[in-house]
Design a protein around this motif. Sequence first.
Motif, mmCIF file in Angstrom:
data_model
loop_
_atom_site.group_PDB
_atom_site.id
_atom_site.type_symbol
_atom_site.label_atom_id
_atom_site.label_comp_id
_atom_site.label_asym_id
_atom_site.label_seq_id
_atom_site.Cartn_x
_atom_site.Cartn_y
_atom_site.Cartn_z
ATOM 1 N N ASN A 41 -44.946 15.562 38.333
ATOM 2 C CA ASN A 41 -43.523 15.802 38.063
ATOM 3 C C ASN A 41 -42.980 14.977 36.899
ATOM 4 O O ASN A 41 -41.802 14.625 36.877
ATOM 5 C CB ASN A 41 -42.678 15.532 39.316
ATOM 6 C CG ASN A 41 -43.066 16.449 40.455
ATOM 7 O OD1 ASN A 41 -43.215 17.658 40.258
ATOM 8 N ND2 ASN A 41 -43.269 15.882 41.617
ATOM 9 N N GLN A 42 -43.854 14.665 35.953
ATOM 10 C CA GLN A 42 -43.417 13.935 34.779
ATOM 11 C C GLN A 42 -43.902 14.626 33.513
ATOM 12 O O GLN A 42 -44.710 15.552 33.559
ATOM 13 C CB GLN A 42 -43.955 12.498 34.811
ATOM 14 C CG GLN A 42 -43.391 11.648 35.930
ATOM 15 C CD GLN A 42 -43.843 10.196 35.819
ATOM 16 O OE1 GLN A 42 -44.110 9.692 34.728
ATOM 17 N NE2 GLN A 42 -43.923 9.523 36.948
ATOM 18 N N THR B 2 -33.350 6.673 28.748
ATOM 19 C CA THR B 2 -34.399 7.680 28.670
ATOM 20 C C THR B 2 -34.591 8.113 27.221
ATOM 21 O O THR B 2 -33.640 8.438 26.533
ATOM 22 C CB THR B 2 -34.044 8.902 29.528
ATOM 23 O OG1 THR B 2 -33.803 8.467 30.854
ATOM 24 C CG2 THR B 2 -35.170 9.908 29.511
ATOM 25 N N SER B 5 -34.688 13.343 27.093
ATOM 26 C CA SER B 5 -34.122 13.835 28.349
ATOM 27 C C SER B 5 -33.891 15.332 28.268
ATOM 28 O O SER B 5 -33.636 15.880 27.182
ATOM 29 C CB SER B 5 -32.811 13.110 28.669
ATOM 30 O OG SER B 5 -31.871 13.301 27.635
ATOM 31 N N GLN B 6 -34.002 15.960 29.428
ATOM 32 C CA GLN B 6 -33.806 17.400 29.517
ATOM 33 C C GLN B 6 -32.875 17.692 30.672
ATOM 34 O O GLN B 6 -32.949 17.045 31.723
ATOM 35 C CB GLN B 6 -35.127 18.132 29.781
ATOM 36 C CG GLN B 6 -36.151 17.997 28.701
ATOM 37 C CD GLN B 6 -37.449 18.704 29.037
ATOM 38 O OE1 GLN B 6 -38.527 18.140 28.895
ATOM 39 N NE2 GLN B 6 -37.364 19.947 29.471
ATOM 40 N N THR B 7 -32.040 18.702 30.499
ATOM 41 C CA THR B 7 -31.201 19.176 31.598
ATOM 42 C C THR B 7 -31.167 20.692 31.585
ATOM 43 O O THR B 7 -31.131 21.322 30.510
ATOM 44 C CB THR B 7 -29.753 18.648 31.457
ATOM 45 O OG1 THR B 7 -29.261 18.984 30.157
ATOM 46 C CG2 THR B 7 -29.678 17.161 31.670
ATOM 47 N N LYS B 9 -33.163 19.655 35.398
ATOM 48 C CA LYS B 9 -34.538 19.382 35.796
ATOM 49 C C LYS B 9 -35.128 20.589 36.522
ATOM 50 O O LYS B 9 -36.305 20.881 36.392
ATOM 51 C CB LYS B 9 -34.580 18.157 36.701
ATOM 52 C CG LYS B 9 -35.983 17.665 36.985
ATOM 53 C CD LYS B 9 -35.959 16.314 37.658
ATOM 54 C CE LYS B 9 -37.353 15.859 38.055
ATOM 55 N NZ LYS B 9 -38.229 15.682 36.891
ATOM 56 N N TYR B 10 -34.301 21.264 37.289
ATOM 57 C CA TYR B 10 -34.714 22.472 37.996
ATOM 58 C C TYR B 10 -33.707 23.577 37.687
ATOM 59 O O TYR B 10 -32.505 23.326 37.611
ATOM 60 C CB TYR B 10 -34.772 22.251 39.510
ATOM 61 C CG TYR B 10 -35.746 21.188 39.938
ATOM 62 C CD1 TYR B 10 -35.326 19.890 40.185
ATOM 63 C CD2 TYR B 10 -37.093 21.476 40.102
ATOM 64 C CE1 TYR B 10 -36.221 18.902 40.566
ATOM 65 C CE2 TYR B 10 -38.000 20.503 40.498
ATOM 66 C CZ TYR B 10 -37.554 19.216 40.718
ATOM 67 O OH TYR B 10 -38.442 18.251 41.095
ATOM 68 N N CYS B 23 -32.056 19.607 25.481
ATOM 69 C CA CYS B 23 -32.932 18.461 25.244
ATOM 70 C C CYS B 23 -32.259 17.512 24.265
ATOM 71 O O CYS B 23 -31.706 17.938 23.244
ATOM 72 C CB CYS B 23 -34.270 18.917 24.681
ATOM 73 S SG CYS B 23 -35.395 17.549 24.290
ATOM 74 N N PRO B 109 -39.198 14.932 30.680
ATOM 75 C CA PRO B 109 -39.725 15.092 32.038
ATOM 76 C C PRO B 109 -39.951 16.533 32.451
ATOM 77 O O PRO B 109 -40.566 16.784 33.477
ATOM 78 C CB PRO B 109 -38.644 14.451 32.904
ATOM 79 C CG PRO B 109 -37.396 14.618 32.112
ATOM 80 C CD PRO B 109 -37.799 14.520 30.677
ATOM 81 N N THR B 111 -38.439 20.827 32.561
ATOM 82 C CA THR B 111 -37.488 21.649 33.315
ATOM 83 C C THR B 111 -38.285 22.746 33.999
ATOM 84 O O THR B 111 -38.953 23.541 33.333
ATOM 85 C CB THR B 111 -36.435 22.282 32.385
ATOM 86 O OG1 THR B 111 -35.640 21.253 31.801
ATOM 87 C CG2 THR B 111 -35.553 23.255 33.159
ATOM 88 N N ARG B 112 -38.231 22.745 35.317
ATOM 89 C CA ARG B 112 -38.961 23.771 36.079
ATOM 90 C C ARG B 112 -38.054 24.964 36.255
ATOM 91 O O ARG B 112 -37.046 24.901 36.953
ATOM 92 C CB ARG B 112 -39.418 23.227 37.426
ATOM 93 C CG ARG B 112 -40.247 24.231 38.232
ATOM 94 C CD ARG B 112 -40.784 23.606 39.505
ATOM 95 N NE ARG B 112 -41.749 22.561 39.233
ATOM 96 C CZ ARG B 112 -43.042 22.759 39.024
ATOM 97 N NH1 ARG B 112 -43.533 23.986 39.049
ATOM 98 N NH2 ARG B 112 -43.846 21.739 38.788
#
Lengths: 114, 116
Positions: A41-42, B2, B5-7, B9-10, B23, B109, B111-112
Motif C-alpha cells: 500500500n505504498q 510528504t 502526495s496524491q488525492t 487515496k481511494y 498530485c 503513495p 490512488t486505488r
Amino acid sequence: AQSVTQLGSHVSVSEGALVLLRCNYSSSVPPYLFWYVQYPNQGLQLLLKYTTGATLVKGINGFEAEFKKSETSFHLTKPSAHMSDAAEYFCAVTIKAAGNKLTFGGGTRVLVKP
Amino acid sequence: DTAVSQTPKYLVTQMGNDKSIKCEQNLGHDTMYWYKQDSKKFLKIMFSYNNKELIINETVPNRFSPKSPDKAHLNLHINSLELGDSAVYFCASSQGWTGTGNNEQFFGPGTRLTVL
C-alpha cells in the motif's frame, strides 16, 4: 525498445537467508538499470541504480546488484533477509535517448519466513 | 512533509462517470509522471510533463487527460470510466529529464481506482 524480464513472480526466503532476485534486460545501447521496492500500500522507492562506472552497486537496506553486460543481467542480492524485506521488487531500465522514461519488469514479491 | 502526495487515496465510482486524481510534489522538481499499475502489479508509464510541457504521451485512451497547472502539480482526469480503468495510479516526480539515469523518480503513495 528496451525491456526487462524478472524471473520468478514470487520468492520465498527464510529470515537470515540470502535474497536473490533475478533481472535480465534487453537493450541495443548501454542501459541504465534500477531496482525499486514497493511496500504494501505504498509507492515505489529507489533501492539502487547502475548508470556507468563500477558494475557492483550498493543500495539502501543492505541490498546490492551487479551489472553483467555479457549476461544482460542486473540481479539484486542481500546476504541476510529481514522480515522487513517482505515487499514487491521491480527492476527497471532506461536508455539515454529515452530520457527518464522507465520500463519496468513484472515485479517479484518477496515473502520472508521466520 | 510528504514529498509526493496524491488525492484521493481511494476512489470508487460507477462506469461512465468522470473523475480526477490530483498530485502535488514539494521537492521543487520540474518533471512529473503518471503511471498505471494493473491488478497483476505491472507498471506502465502513461504521461510525463517537464516544466508543464507534455513530453511523454503513451498509448493511452484519449479519455485520459493530464493537466499540469504548474511544475508542482500534475492532475489526471478520466472521462467515461470503464471497468478496465480499475488500477492503482501512481504519480512521480524527478529533477530533470536528461538521459543520464541520474534523475531519480520519487513516487507518491498511489490512488486505488475501482470502477463498478
